[in-house]
Write an enzyme that holds these catalytic residues in place. Structure first.
Site, short mmCIF file in Angstrom:
data_model
loop_
_atom_site.label_atom_id
_atom_site.label_comp_id
_atom_site.label_asym_id
_atom_site.label_seq_id
_atom_site.Cartn_x
_atom_site.Cartn_y
_atom_site.Cartn_z
N ASP A 1 0.88 -1.17 0.00
CA ASP A 1 0.00 0.00 0.00
C ASP A 1 0.91 1.21 0.00
OD1 ASP A 1 -2.25 1.81 0.43
OD2 ASP A 1 -3.32 0.05 1.15
N GLU B 1 -10.94 1.29 -4.10
CA GLU B 1 -10.68 2.72 -3.98
C GLU B 1 -9.69 3.29 -5.01
OE1 GLU B 1 -11.57 3.50 0.73
OE2 GLU B 1 -9.52 2.98 0.19
N HIS C 1 -4.05 2.18 -4.71
CA HIS C 1 -3.26 2.08 -3.47
C HIS C 1 -1.81 1.69 -3.75
CE1 HIS C 1 -6.27 2.62 -0.25
NE2 HIS C 1 -7.13 2.07 -1.09
#
Length: 720
Positions: A163, A297, A241
């Site tokens: 991440d 996301e 990410h």
């Protein structure tokens, strides 16, 4: 002399005989998770525990019988009688879980309680998730967690390995992932992420924060987990990410330079070569059936203008950039399937459809999970409102800083992954199980990690193992209190459970009253309360039944132990007010995500708790402008509303609240304005009540609140 001795012997023998006739002591058994079937026989078997656990005692038999029908692969049967211990199962896993039950049953000098248990797991997947990117945790801490997980029959560890916080494992083909993307300038997430620095440093730079696992480290973790019947599921993030990747290999993002975003360039074939190379090395280390590819996301911002992404959209006939994410997930799915593995990802991967073997982790609530099983996909349920162990577990101002939310252990335990009668038997078979997630932006140390995970992870364990009909909060509460010292003896820095009182309500609009219920995490707990706002004492009423409120009450309640008040009293205002169930009209735009109890949420009598996610706080991105119709012109003496502030997730107090009244609903007269007293830069969880006292007449009551920025949340408009 002899006759006296004879008499004494007779008396002693009679007492011995009487003692032998007494009913056997009923042992207290505090197993977590609760077995599917258990019968206590009374009494104990005293036996050398070391020999039992080493399998050396002739009073202990352990049998693997493939023909034994335990119903499920992890099932076992355990019988402890005065003659010895018999454990049988159809597999090594069943024997292992029976041994964990045996370890929990052991009572020291007393031995083992006499008991008959026939047990099996409700779900095959019983997991915990650990984010090692935002903060890195050494191999030894991971193994410590595996020890505790196995004791409570948890069998999946999902490791979030990559991440923006840093890349956390060696990849031979891409060495810069660890030499340039595993370390950053700052350990404190708020300073690094929110402060805007967000820079990475080469390995070996003085003061750099981070770390990574060597391939040998990961092989050790995987092998250690396997010895405890735990599968480690690796997660490598695609397509979002991934800021850290582009520090090392900037050609893989649309802009072609570091610090320009977190999404892979979907139109660049090198992105897929990277993905396949990395997943190949991951599969060499991790034998898990499922490989997690993230999928959540993605911002998709650069895809809208990137020539390569736009060219791919034209070639494939895509209508919007949302389909680009689906394209990459499909490529990952096809690659993993070709290698005999299966893809699993966060619920965003549903967009655009999935291959039949792919599975979904439902985190944005539960609907994506239900959608998945109806589409024929396996699903792991991990909704944030219940399963996020990085949320606060007690009143936030008494706890270490967290991202927000509020999931005390009772709320975690209340979760049932499969709602009754809403799915077919075939759809229910697609529920793999449950997982508790721990994201570590604000969890910098192993001690803090353990504090957030435990004992809430024990609730996750019981949800995953125990049949739903066998689960009951008061039973679990008693048992989890008994396990706090057990966890501490294992070296776990567990949260000790809260001294706070949970106050919940039931509003009865027919009888026109509110029932108030008090509960505590601690057990046993002697709760005393008052209804006038005064501090409770030992002479205050002892809570034994719901408190009935027909008008207003300022409830204050606290636990007492050994005659002393524990912690600070919990406060709750309760009103069965005149506005309850009256019609309400909104002149402002409502936000569908935070409707709480629906259109009438502000007039339902329910006060909100410590999180805006509890279903009683209504949230707006706009100003609030609401008009209540009292039905006729009436005297109005007081109007109030309570608002929340928690700046971490962007929740602020309104700058001011105004009250207006009207006879006809057209012409309104202002009754005053109350400004906020809370500073916008105060990051604590704060509440303010905006109260108007006076003597007005009107049919319509209008409440306006100005939104400074972000969200504003209110729980009730109280009208007297």
């Amino acid at each position: 002399m002899r006759s006296k001795q004879k008499l004494a012997i007779i008396v002693f023998g009679g007492l011995t005989l009487l003692a032998g006739c007494q009913p056997a002591e009923t042992p207290r058994v505090d197993l977590i998770p609760q077995p599917a079937q258990m019968e206590l026989k009374g009494g104990y078997l005293r036996i050398d525990s070391a020999e039992v656990f080493q399998g050396k005692s002739n009073q202990f038999t352990s049998t693997i019988d493939p023909a034994w029908d335990g119903g499920r692969p992890e099932a076992y049967e355990l019988n402890i009688t005065k003659d010895g211990i018999d454990l049988r199962a159809a597999s090594e896993a069943g024997i292992y879980y029976g041994q964990q039950t045996l370890r929990q049953l052991y009572k020291g000098e007393q031995g083992f309680p006499l008991v008959a248990i026939k047990d099996s797991a409700r779900f095959a997947y019983r997991g915990l998730h650990l984010d090692v990117s935002r903060h890195f945790f050494e191999k030894e801490e991971v193994m410590k967690l595996l020890d505790v997980m196995s004791y409570y029959k948890l069998n999946r560890l999902h490791m979030h390995l990559t991440d923006a916080g840093g890349w956390r494992f060696e990849v031979e083909k891409y060495p810069r992932l660890t030499s340039h993307a595993a370390f950053r300038t700052e350990s404190d997430w708020r300073k690094w992420w929110d402060g805007g620095d967000r820079k990475y440093l080469p390995e070996g730079t003085e003061g750099a924060y981070g770390g990574y696992y060597t391939k040998e480290d990961l092989r050790e973790i995987v092998a250690y987990a396997a010895s405890k019947h735990i599968t480690v599921i690796p997660e490598v993030e695609f397509p979002g990410h991934s800021e850290e990747v582009f520090m090392a290999y900037p050609e893989l993002c649309c802009a072609g330079k570091p610090y320009s975003g977190g999404d892979f360039c979907i139109g660049n074939e090198k992105s897929y070569q990277f993905m396949e190379d990395v997943l190949t090395e991951v599969m060499e280390i991790f034998p898990s059936e499922y490989i997690h590819v993230g999928g959540d996301e993605a911002s998709k911002a650069h895809w809208k203008t990137c020539p390569k992404c736009q060219a791919l959209m034209r070639r494939e006939g895509m209508k919007d950039v949302d389909e680009l994410q689906s394209y990459m997930i499909h490529r990952a799915d096809e690659f993993l399937t070709s290698k005999g593995r299966k893809l699993i990802g966060w619920d965003e991967i549903l967009q655009g459809g999935l291959a039949p073997g792919a599975a979904v982790m439902s985190w944005r609530g539960e609907q994506a999970g239900f959608q998945s099983v109806r589409m024929g996909h396996n699903v792991v349920m991990t909704p944030g409102n219940y399963m996020y162990l990085d949320f606060y577990q007690a009143f936030p101002n008494t706890q270490p800083y967290a991202i927000g939310g509020y999931t005390p252990i009772k709320k975690v335990y209340s979760y049932n992954p499969i709602p009754k009668d809403s799915l077919t038997a075939e759809e229910e078979r697609h529920f793999m199980g449950v997982q508790g997630n721990t994201w570590t932006e604000y969890i910098p140390t192993p001690e803090h990690l353990e504090y957030m995970m435990f004992p809430r992870a024990l609730a996750v364990a019981e949800i995953g193992w125990t049949p739903q009909e066998k689960r009951e909060w008061n039973s679990f509460k008693r048992r989890v209190n008994a396990h706090i010292p057990v966890l501490q003896a294992k070296g776990i820095n567990t949260f000790p459970l809260s001294d706070e009182i949970e106050v919940t309500m039931a509003v009865d609009t027919l009888q026109k009253h509110v029932e108030v219920f008090l509960d505590a995490e601690k057990d046993p707990a002697e709760i005393h309360y008052t209804t006038d706002g005064s501090v409770p004492t030992l002479s205050s009423p002892l809570y034994t039944a719901p408190i009935l409120v027909t008008d207003s009450a300022d409830i204050r309640a606290a636990i007492f132990r050994d005659g002393k008040l524990q912690g600070e009293p919990t406060e709750k205002r309760v009103d069965y007010h005149r506005g309850i169930n009256k019609p309400i009209h909104y002149n402002n735009k409502l936000y569908a995500g935070y409707m709480a109890g629906g259109m009438n949420a502000l007039l339902d009598g329910f006060r909100g708790g410590l999180t805006y996610l509890d279903g009683h706080w209504q949230g707006y991105l706009d100003n609030l402008d609401a008009v209540v119709d009292m039905g006729e012109v009436t005297d109005i003496r007081m109007v109030s509303s309570r608002w929340m502030q928690l700046t971490g997730p962007g929740v602020y107090q309104p700058t001011e609240v105004e009250l207006l009244v009207s006879d006809d609903g057209q012409t309104f007269t202002s009754c005053g304005v109350v400004p906020t007293t809370v500073a916008q830069d105060d990051s604590r969880l704060l509440f303010q009540e905006y109260r108007f006292d006076g003597n007005w007449r009107g049919r319509y009551v209008q409440v306006k609140a100005k939104n400074p920025k972000g969200f504003i949340f209110v729980d009730e408009i109280v009208i007297w």
